[in-house]
Write a protein that holds these residues in place. Structure first.
Motif, PDB file in Angstrom:
ATOM      1  N   TYR A  76      -5.007  -1.494  -0.859  1.00  0.00           N
ATOM      2  CA  TYR A  76      -5.469  -1.090   0.305  1.00  0.00           C
ATOM      3  C   TYR A  76      -4.463  -0.202   1.098  1.00  0.00           C
ATOM      4  O   TYR A  76      -4.877   0.592   2.040  1.00  0.00           O
ATOM      5  N   LEU A 102      -8.538   3.337   9.105  1.00  0.00           N
ATOM      6  CA  LEU A 102      -8.750   1.909   9.115  1.00  0.00           C
ATOM      7  C   LEU A 102      -9.904   1.491   9.094  1.00  0.00           C
ATOM      8  O   LEU A 102     -10.531   0.549   7.997  1.00  0.00           O
ATOM      9  N   VAL A 105     -11.009   1.748   5.281  1.00  0.00           N
ATOM     10  CA  VAL A 105     -10.540   0.840   4.653  1.00  0.00           C
ATOM     11  C   VAL A 105     -11.560  -0.504   4.755  1.00  0.00           C
ATOM     12  O   VAL A 105     -11.895  -1.217   3.718  1.00  0.00           O
ATOM     13  N   VAL A 106     -11.822  -0.984   5.945  1.00  0.00           N
ATOM     14  CA  VAL A 106     -12.612  -1.868   6.278  1.00  0.00           C
ATOM     15  C   VAL A 106     -14.006  -1.996   5.497  1.00  0.00           C
ATOM     16  O   VAL A 106     -14.444  -2.871   4.968  1.00  0.00           O
ATOM     17  N   ASP A 132      -7.275  -7.150   2.724  1.00  0.00           N
ATOM     18  CA  ASP A 132      -7.149  -5.689   2.547  1.00  0.00           C
ATOM     19  C   ASP A 132      -7.014  -5.007   3.913  1.00  0.00           C
ATOM     20  O   ASP A 132      -6.429  -4.105   3.770  1.00  0.00           O
ATOM     21  N   THR A 133      -7.450  -5.414   4.764  1.00  0.00           N
ATOM     22  CA  THR A 133      -7.213  -4.741   6.230  1.00  0.00           C
ATOM     23  C   THR A 133      -5.884  -4.930   6.618  1.00  0.00           C
ATOM     24  O   THR A 133      -4.916  -3.948   6.851  1.00  0.00           O
ATOM     25  N   GLY A 136      -4.185  -2.208   4.656  1.00  0.00           N
ATOM     26  CA  GLY A 136      -4.388  -1.037   4.914  1.00  0.00           C
ATOM     27  C   GLY A 136      -3.702  -0.535   6.318  1.00  0.00           C
ATOM     28  O   GLY A 136      -3.297   0.554   6.428  1.00  0.00           O
TER      29      GLY A 136
END
Length: 167
Positions: A76, A102, A105-106, A132-133, A136
């Motif tokens: 990510y 962002l 990514v979310v 994952d965030t 990111g």
């Protein structure tokens, strides 16, 4: 934009794979015995989602857990950096590029977890979306600040070298 699309497709390809297809435990068992790595494994217990992993009693599972969660961060981070760079070509403001990267990514992380919920022997967890965030955010930090700073530093050092070589 193509690298973002290809990386996103790769993420979803990995999501479709079963746990068994992705497991590194068979490889770990071929490379090491439990006794060989026992001294290098910390005395920790990890609670994640609905799972408890005791590192000392199941070191291969613990190593795989660390590997998988690190992979989440890296995958990510790359996705966010690629998304940010793709948006640079559209000439939007830095804040918008950061926000949209962002957000991308979310959304992909949530979709990834949804796809995993249907894959064999896989579970979806909100903790993975948070992880994952975080990956990111790390990738965005690199794309926004670290990489441009490193490029400027590299260019400056090259200019100095050329100037000194010309003397």
């Amino acid at each position: 934009m193509l690298p973002v699309l290809l990386w996103t497709l790769l993420v979803f390809h990995w999501s479709h794979q079963s746990f068994r297809e992705q497991s590194i435990q068979p490889l770990l068992h071929k490379l090491f015995t439990k006794e060989e790595i026992h001294d290098y494994i910390p005395q920790v217990t990890v609670r994640y989602h609905h799972t408890i992993i005791r590192a000392q009693s199941d070191p291969m599972r613990f190593i795989e857990f660390i590997f998988r969660k690190t992979a989440h961060l890296i995958v990510y981070a790359v996705l966010a950096a690629l998304a940010y760079q793709a948006l640079c070509f559209w000439g939007s403001r830095r804040r918008k590029r950061i926000l949209f990267s962002l957000l991308y990514v979310v959304v992909i992380a949530m979709g990834d977890e949804w796809v995993q919920s249907a894959a064999a022997m896989r579970t979806s967890a909100i903790q993975d979306v948070v992880l994952d965030t975080a990956g990111g955010l790390a990738g965005l930090s690199a794309a926004v600040w670290a990489v441009p700073w490193g490029i400027r530093l590299w260019r400056t050092s090259n200019r100095i070298k050329r100037r000194e070589a010309g003397r």
